[in-house]
Design an enzyme around this catalytic site. Structure first.
Site, PDB file in Angstrom:
ATOM      1  N   LYS A 130      11.594  -6.634 -16.518  1.00 60.41           N
ATOM      2  CA  LYS A 130      11.514  -6.295 -15.486  1.00 60.41           C
ATOM      3  C   LYS A 130      12.880  -6.495 -14.702  1.00 60.41           C
ATOM      4  O   LYS A 130      13.262  -7.418 -14.666  1.00 60.41           O
ATOM      5  CB  LYS A 130      10.220  -6.927 -14.778  1.00 60.41           C
ATOM      6  CG  LYS A 130      10.073  -6.287 -13.192  1.00 60.41           C
ATOM      7  CD  LYS A 130       8.737  -6.877 -12.568  1.00 60.41           C
ATOM      8  CE  LYS A 130       8.837  -8.137 -11.727  1.00 60.41           C
ATOM      9  NZ  LYS A 130      10.091  -8.235 -10.812  1.00 60.41           N
ATOM     10  N   GLU A 159      14.698  -5.559 -10.596  1.00 61.33           N
ATOM     11  CA  GLU A 159      14.331  -5.224  -8.974  1.00 61.33           C
ATOM     12  C   GLU A 159      15.221  -3.869  -8.890  1.00 61.33           C
ATOM     13  O   GLU A 159      16.296  -3.797  -9.131  1.00 61.33           O
ATOM     14  CB  GLU A 159      14.475  -6.351  -8.225  1.00 61.33           C
ATOM     15  CG  GLU A 159      13.502  -7.328  -8.320  1.00 61.33           C
ATOM     16  CD  GLU A 159      13.451  -8.500  -7.507  1.00 61.33           C
ATOM     17  OE1 GLU A 159      14.170  -8.360  -6.458  1.00 61.33           O
ATOM     18  OE2 GLU A 159      12.816  -9.456  -7.702  1.00 61.33           O
ATOM     19  N   GLU A 201       5.730  -3.814  -4.284  1.00 53.81           N
ATOM     20  CA  GLU A 201       5.622  -5.267  -3.500  1.00 53.81           C
ATOM     21  C   GLU A 201       5.712  -4.994  -1.927  1.00 53.81           C
ATOM     22  O   GLU A 201       6.700  -4.457  -1.442  1.00 53.81           O
ATOM     23  CB  GLU A 201       6.500  -6.178  -3.965  1.00 53.81           C
ATOM     24  CG  GLU A 201       6.333  -7.585  -3.291  1.00 53.81           C
ATOM     25  CD  GLU A 201       7.069  -8.735  -3.853  1.00 53.81           C
ATOM     26  OE1 GLU A 201       7.594  -8.932  -5.062  1.00 53.81           O
ATOM     27  OE2 GLU A 201       7.177  -9.748  -3.038  1.00 53.81           O
ATOM     28  N   ASP A 258      10.751 -14.310 -11.706  1.00 51.12           N
ATOM     29  CA  ASP A 258      11.820 -15.162 -11.240  1.00 51.12           C
ATOM     30  C   ASP A 258      11.361 -16.021  -9.868  1.00 51.12           C
ATOM     31  O   ASP A 258      12.017 -16.990  -9.475  1.00 51.12           O
ATOM     32  CB  ASP A 258      13.276 -14.503 -11.008  1.00 51.12           C
ATOM     33  CG  ASP A 258      12.980 -13.587  -9.929  1.00 51.12           C
ATOM     34  OD1 ASP A 258      11.693 -13.111  -9.182  1.00 51.12           O
ATOM     35  OD2 ASP A 258      14.151 -12.929  -9.438  1.00 51.12           O
ATOM     36  N   ASP A 270      11.168 -11.491 -16.459  1.00 51.15           N
ATOM     37  CA  ASP A 270      11.744 -10.917 -15.114  1.00 51.15           C
ATOM     38  C   ASP A 270      13.288 -11.307 -15.294  1.00 51.15           C
ATOM     39  O   ASP A 270      13.776 -12.547 -15.441  1.00 51.15           O
ATOM     40  CB  ASP A 270      11.219 -11.822 -14.063  1.00 51.15           C
ATOM     41  CG  ASP A 270      11.227 -10.937 -12.872  1.00 51.15           C
ATOM     42  OD1 ASP A 270      11.468  -9.911 -12.587  1.00 51.15           O
ATOM     43  OD2 ASP A 270      10.643 -11.591 -11.624  1.00 51.15           O
TER      44      ASP A 270
END
Ligand code: KIV
Length: 313
Positions: free
Chosen positions: A134, A136, A203, A65, A104
């Site tokens: 994926k 978050e 990250e 994204d 994403d």
């Protein structure tokens, strides 16, 4: 999820990017971790970049994204939606054969309910033929990840700096820099692993925190700003190739200066058009002298200017 036919031949030398390679699978990603083979992941957002990463021999491609920022020009990842992500992912799919393709899940596409999360993950699979999605964060996302995995779609987690919720994290800042926040990171990662995530992205966390965690985690960990101890690394295509002029996080290493080359090229083109040195004979089409002479006779004989319109309405 990979059902593509063809090149199902193991590469003789996995580090030779030109060798015939088998399509990447989730068991193969796990095997790479087990064998200590570094996993190479990169983002891509369109057909030509997909062709480049295919040819370069990367293992995993994420249509991130981050497209919101590096492709669409927003100042955050949150504005991008499912329709845009699916369109970009379809373009990447057309250029990709071998790497694992991950879509994403954008902000707002999975948080509301497990049903919403499954429906949007299914859109990625049905419309863009991804191998996995994926999402978050830990916390409530763990439940969403579990639901998507149970629906039959592999999920990659993402913890540490999670750009979709950067405001809540105090900005685009490294995470896990206190014992307490590092412990939260560990808990989130283990929770994502326990609900069946096949891999997790770390990250922007301290290298030593990532290293300490690696011993406790069974699934492959892909780092971006998490030091060298993770099982693989991911970078954003436009950052690593010097195509994006916005903020460059500390963790980006630039492997090319593509924007400079693009600027040079477009500036040279503009100068050539203005000086009339482009197009030249080499870039033009020809007509035989006889045909041209006849055409010119026609122009002289027929007064084209001011003739009635040829069509009769
Ligand atoms: O969206 C993205 O590009 C990502 C990577 C930075 C992992 O999430």
């Amino acid at each position: 999820m990979s059902t593509r036919p063809g090149k199902n031949v193991p590469a003789e030398n996995p580090s030779d990017p030109t060798a015939e390679r088998a399509p990447m699978t989730i068991p193969r990603v796990a095997e790479m971790k087990a064998n200590g083979e570094p996993i190479v992941m990169v983002t891509a957002y369109d057909f030509p970049s997909a062709q480049v990463v295919e040819e370069a021999g990367v293992d995993i491609v994420l249509v991130g994204d981050t497209a919101a920022m590096v492709v669409l020009g927003h100042d955050a990842t949150t504005p991008v939606g499912m329709d845009e992500m699916v369109m970009l992912t379809q373009a990447v799919r057309r250029g990709l054969e071998t790497p694992l393709l991950i879509g994403d899940m954008p902000f707002g596409s999975y948080e509301s309910s497990n049903e919403q999360a499954i429906a949007n993950a299914q859109r990625f699979v049905k419309e863009a033929r991804v191998d996995a999605v994926k999402l978050e964060r830990g916390g409530a996302s763990v439940d969403r990840a579990r639901a998507i995995v149970r629906s039959g779609i592999p999920v990659m987690g993402h913890v540490g700096l999670t750009p979709q919720t950067a405001t809540a994290l105090g900005g685009f800042k490294a995470q896990g820099r206190t014992a307490e926040t590092a412990a939260k990171l560990a808990e989130d990662t283990l929770a994502l692993q326990s609900v069946g995530c096949f891999a997790v992205v770390f990250e922007a966390i301290p290298a030593s925190v990532a290293e300490a965690l690696m011993e406790r985690i069974e699934v492959p960990i892909i780092g971006i700003g998490a030091g060298p101890a993770t099982d693989g690394q991911v970078l954003v295509f436009h950052d690593m190739l010097g195509m994006y002029q916005g903020h460059q996080p500390r963790f980006v290493r630039r492997y090319a200066e593509v924007r400079d080359e693009m600027l040079k090229g477009v500036s040279a083109y503009a100068a050539d058009v203005r000086s009339r040195s482009f197009p030249d004979e080499k870039h033009s089409y020809s007509i035989s002298p006889e045909e041209l002479a006849e055409f010119k006779r026609y122009l002289e004989e027929e007064s084209l200017a001011g003739t009635d319109t040829p069509w009769d309405w």
